[in-house]
Design a protein around this motif. Structure first.
Motif, PDB file in Angstrom:
ATOM      1  N   THR A   6      10.708  10.990  -0.942  1.00  0.00           N
ATOM      2  CA  THR A   6       9.892  10.038  -1.127  1.00  0.00           C
ATOM      3  C   THR A   6       9.987   8.504   0.024  1.00  0.00           C
ATOM      4  N   TYR A   7       8.925   8.127   0.005  1.00  0.00           N
ATOM      5  CA  TYR A   7       8.833   7.112   1.137  1.00  0.00           C
ATOM      6  C   TYR A   7       8.837   5.903   0.341  1.00  0.00           C
ATOM      7  N   CYS A   8       9.585   4.830   1.018  1.00  0.00           N
ATOM      8  CA  CYS A   8       9.909   3.558   0.297  1.00  0.00           C
ATOM      9  C   CYS A   8       9.729   2.667   1.488  1.00  0.00           C
ATOM     10  N   ARG A  65     -13.021   9.339   6.155  1.00  0.00           N
ATOM     11  CA  ARG A  65     -12.960   8.868   4.976  1.00  0.00           C
ATOM     12  C   ARG A  65     -12.408   7.395   4.909  1.00  0.00           C
ATOM     13  N   ASN A  66     -12.494   6.733   3.525  1.00  0.00           N
ATOM     14  CA  ASN A  66     -11.963   5.604   3.534  1.00  0.00           C
ATOM     15  C   ASN A  66     -10.929   5.287   2.625  1.00  0.00           C
ATOM     16  N   TYR A  67      -9.900   4.874   2.738  1.00  0.00           N
ATOM     17  CA  TYR A  67      -8.724   5.039   2.026  1.00  0.00           C
ATOM     18  C   TYR A  67      -8.276   3.335   1.874  1.00  0.00           C
ATOM     19  N   LEU A  68      -7.472   3.151   0.630  1.00  0.00           N
ATOM     20  CA  LEU A  68      -6.602   2.025   0.257  1.00  0.00           C
ATOM     21  C   LEU A  68      -5.290   2.435   0.093  1.00  0.00           C
ATOM     22  N   VAL A  69      -4.116   1.837   0.396  1.00  0.00           N
ATOM     23  CA  VAL A  69      -3.031   1.939   0.062  1.00  0.00           C
ATOM     24  C   VAL A  69      -2.855   1.174  -1.426  1.00  0.00           C
ATOM     25  N   VAL A  70      -2.532   2.074  -2.340  1.00  0.00           N
ATOM     26  CA  VAL A  70      -2.255   1.606  -3.590  1.00  0.00           C
ATOM     27  C   VAL A  70      -0.833   1.458  -4.094  1.00  0.00           C
ATOM     28  N   TYR A  71      -0.386   0.375  -4.286  1.00  0.00           N
ATOM     29  CA  TYR A  71       0.919  -0.168  -4.408  1.00  0.00           C
ATOM     30  C   TYR A  71       1.580  -0.254  -5.904  1.00  0.00           C
ATOM     31  N   GLY A  72       2.390   0.560  -6.406  1.00  0.00           N
ATOM     32  CA  GLY A  72       2.857   0.495  -7.672  1.00  0.00           C
ATOM     33  C   GLY A  72       4.238   0.078  -7.667  1.00  0.00           C
ATOM     34  N   SER A  73       5.030   0.192  -6.589  1.00  0.00           N
ATOM     35  CA  SER A  73       6.441  -0.406  -6.431  1.00  0.00           C
ATOM     36  C   SER A  73       6.736  -0.097  -5.026  1.00  0.00           C
ATOM     37  N   ASP A  74       8.092  -0.503  -4.316  1.00  0.00           N
ATOM     38  CA  ASP A  74       8.234  -0.266  -3.046  1.00  0.00           C
ATOM     39  C   ASP A  74       8.482   1.421  -2.776  1.00  0.00           C
ATOM     40  N   GLY A 105      -7.593  -4.121 -11.551  1.00  0.00           N
ATOM     41  CA  GLY A 105      -6.103  -4.331 -11.695  1.00  0.00           C
ATOM     42  C   GLY A 105      -5.203  -3.632 -11.106  1.00  0.00           C
ATOM     43  N   GLU A 106      -5.443  -2.783 -10.396  1.00  0.00           N
ATOM     44  CA  GLU A 106      -4.563  -1.870  -9.273  1.00  0.00           C
ATOM     45  C   GLU A 106      -4.318  -2.824  -8.194  1.00  0.00           C
ATOM     46  N   LYS A 107      -2.901  -2.754  -7.868  1.00  0.00           N
ATOM     47  CA  LYS A 107      -2.509  -3.408  -6.561  1.00  0.00           C
ATOM     48  C   LYS A 107      -2.615  -2.662  -5.451  1.00  0.00           C
ATOM     49  N   ILE A 108      -3.058  -3.350  -4.199  1.00  0.00           N
ATOM     50  CA  ILE A 108      -3.145  -2.770  -2.975  1.00  0.00           C
ATOM     51  C   ILE A 108      -2.536  -3.616  -1.948  1.00  0.00           C
ATOM     52  N   ILE A 109      -2.144  -2.919  -0.638  1.00  0.00           N
ATOM     53  CA  ILE A 109      -1.503  -3.502   0.429  1.00  0.00           C
ATOM     54  C   ILE A 109      -2.640  -4.175   1.321  1.00  0.00           C
ATOM     55  N   ALA A 110      -2.999  -5.261   1.477  1.00  0.00           N
ATOM     56  CA  ALA A 110      -3.967  -5.756   2.339  1.00  0.00           C
ATOM     57  C   ALA A 110      -3.609  -6.008   3.659  1.00  0.00           C
ATOM     58  N   GLN A 111      -2.561  -5.987   4.201  1.00  0.00           N
ATOM     59  CA  GLN A 111      -2.144  -6.507   5.405  1.00  0.00           C
ATOM     60  C   GLN A 111      -0.718  -5.761   5.747  1.00  0.00           C
ATOM     61  N   ASN A 112      -0.822  -5.173   7.227  1.00  0.00           N
ATOM     62  CA  ASN A 112       0.524  -4.365   7.916  1.00  0.00           C
ATOM     63  C   ASN A 112       0.812  -3.184   6.909  1.00  0.00           C
ATOM     64  N   HIS A 113      -0.354  -2.511   6.751  1.00  0.00           N
ATOM     65  CA  HIS A 113      -0.485  -1.313   5.986  1.00  0.00           C
ATOM     66  C   HIS A 113      -0.614   0.060   6.686  1.00  0.00           C
ATOM     67  N   LEU A 114      -1.190  -0.119   8.046  1.00  0.00           N
ATOM     68  CA  LEU A 114      -1.201   1.141   8.426  1.00  0.00           C
ATOM     69  C   LEU A 114      -0.110   1.935   8.829  1.00  0.00           C
ATOM     70  N   LEU A 115       1.192   1.363   9.043  1.00  0.00           N
ATOM     71  CA  LEU A 115       2.267   2.277   9.190  1.00  0.00           C
ATOM     72  C   LEU A 115       2.626   2.987   7.925  1.00  0.00           C
ATOM     73  N   ILE A 116       2.409   2.229   6.904  1.00  0.00           N
ATOM     74  CA  ILE A 116       2.849   2.916   5.603  1.00  0.00           C
ATOM     75  C   ILE A 116       1.776   4.178   5.177  1.00  0.00           C
ATOM     76  N   PHE A 117       0.651   3.923   5.523  1.00  0.00           N
ATOM     77  CA  PHE A 117      -0.367   4.952   5.732  1.00  0.00           C
ATOM     78  C   PHE A 117      -0.194   6.087   6.170  1.00  0.00           C
ATOM     79  N   GLU A 118       0.480   5.952   7.514  1.00  0.00           N
ATOM     80  CA  GLU A 118       0.828   6.952   8.523  1.00  0.00           C
ATOM     81  C   GLU A 118       2.040   7.795   7.734  1.00  0.00           C
ATOM     82  N   GLU A 119       2.860   7.050   7.362  1.00  0.00           N
ATOM     83  CA  GLU A 119       4.117   7.413   6.665  1.00  0.00           C
ATOM     84  C   GLU A 119       3.718   8.581   5.316  1.00  0.00           C
ATOM     85  N   LEU A 120       2.845   7.959   4.562  1.00  0.00           N
ATOM     86  CA  LEU A 120       2.406   9.011   3.544  1.00  0.00           C
ATOM     87  C   LEU A 120       1.546   9.923   3.886  1.00  0.00           C
TER      88      LEU A 120
END
Length: 372
Positions: free
Chosen positions: A39-41, A316-325, A352-367
């Motif tokens: 699990t990535y945090c 493809r187009n993606y958004l990083v959806v944020y539920g928690s850390d 109503g869903e939350k997304i990471i709007a900045q500095n999210h590329l590293l998280i996308f790669e990890e996922l």
């Protein structure tokens, strides 16, 4: 006779079968053990730099980018014209200086000053004589030597000389005459910035000629935007606009169109839209080119997210959806349309869903790596 031990062929096959069966069971058991997914945090150091936004429904908009330019507010510009001619002996300011009302900006040596000073001294002497004449005539009138008419004439002459002297002194004060330096002083008539300068030491100037300098209060400026015929449906008076300039990347200035001309400029073939901007930070400089973004709302509604949150990968187009850390998802989404800094989404995410709007590329790669 002793015979060597032996095993029948049938029994050997039976034993081999048992061995293979045991091995197969062990393999099946090993395959049944689930592989634990990592699990990535979000690391604490990265979390401090993240920007989280919320997807929400909004009217679909269409934008137009207009070219604009920052100008002085003409209601806050003062052009200084000298009322006397002469030679500039010294200047105390430079282009761009911030000056205060009453500060001495330059000095002029002028023959008019000599004339006024001579006139002032002459009138002061005449006034002294006139005052004494009134006193003497008053005394003789009281003794019955002088007539009332002579007394009235003496007082009248004193009043005339006094009035001429006050006028001369007022003119000297108007020109800020300095008795010590024998020059006229040019003082700042208002506080502001020197935005134009046309004088230098030793320069000859004429009375009521060209402006010597211009002072402007830059706390408020105008932005003039060019509106082409194809943009008319997007531009209306009193509509809000956003402004951007290459001088401040990523920074947005908000304003309102105060007026829209109704006649096309003969040379540029455009209408002029005027935007009055507060400029206490002094970031907007007269002469600076600036982009003016106007938006037209449509009747359609769609999910809205910032353009910078979108990740394009493998067509493809993606958004990083944020539920928690530790609850993160790289979610594929369907784009309805794009508008300047916004995207409108037709599917793949809920309001109503939350997304990471900045500095999210590293998280996308990890996922993405976690899926492999």
């Amino acid at each position: 006779m002793i015979h060597p031990p032996y095993v029948k062929v049938g029994n050997i096959g039976f034993l081999i079968g048992l061995l293979l069966l045991g091995t197969g069971c062990e393999t099946d058991e090993a395959q049944k053990v689930p592989i634990e997914k990592k699990t990535y945090c979000i690391p604490a150091a990265l979390k401090e730099r993240l920007v989280v936004d919320t997807v929400h429904m909004a009217p679909v908009t269409e934008s137009r980018r207009l070219s604009g330019k920052v100008d002085y507010n003409p209601d806050r510009v003062l052009h200084y014209v000298s009322l006397v001619g002469g030679v500039i002996t010294r200047t105390y300011f430079s282009l761009g200086d911030n000056v205060k009302k009453g500060h001495v900006l330059a000095e002029i040596r002028s023959v008019e000053l000599s004339s006024l000073e001579s006139e002032r001294k002459s009138l002061e002497s005449r006034l002294t004589v006139a005052v004494r004449n009134v006193q003497a005539t008053q005394s003789m009138f009281e003794d019955g030597i002088a007539s009332e008419k002579a007394l009235l004439e003496a007082k009248s002459e004193e009043r005339v000389i006094r009035a001429e002297l006050e006028k001369t002194r007022a003119n000297l004060a108007l020109f800020s005459a300095s008795e010590q330096r024998d020059v006229f002083q040019i003082k700042a008539p208002a506080s502001g910035f020197i935005v134009n300068k046309n004088i230098n030491d030793g320069m000859q100037i004429a009375a009521e000629g060209e402006p010597l300098f211009t002072i402007s209060d830059l706390n408020q400026v105008w932005v003039t935007a060019n509106v082409y015929a194809s943009d008319l449906e997007f531009v209306k008076a009193n509509m809000p606009v956003s402004l951007q300039t290459t001088a401040y990347p990523g920074e947005v200035f908000n304003g309102t169109i105060k007026a829209l001309s109704q006649v096309f400029d003969a040379n540029e073939k455009v209408l002029k839209a005027r935007i009055v901007m507060n400029n206490q930070t002094l970031k907007l400089k007269p002469g600076m080119f600036i982009d003016v973004i106007v938006k037209k709302q449509t009747n359609a509604q769609a999910l809205l997210a910032p353009q910078k949150a979108l990740i394009f990968s493998n067509n493809r187009n993606y958004l990083v959806v944020y539920g928690s850390d530790c609850q993160l998802e790289a979610r594929e989404v369907e784009i309805l349309t794009r508008d300047h800094q916004d995207i409108f989404i037709s599917g793949g995410i809920q309001s109503g869903e939350k997304i990471i709007a900045q500095n999210h590329l590293l998280i996308f790669e990890e996922l993405q790596n976690a899926k492999k």
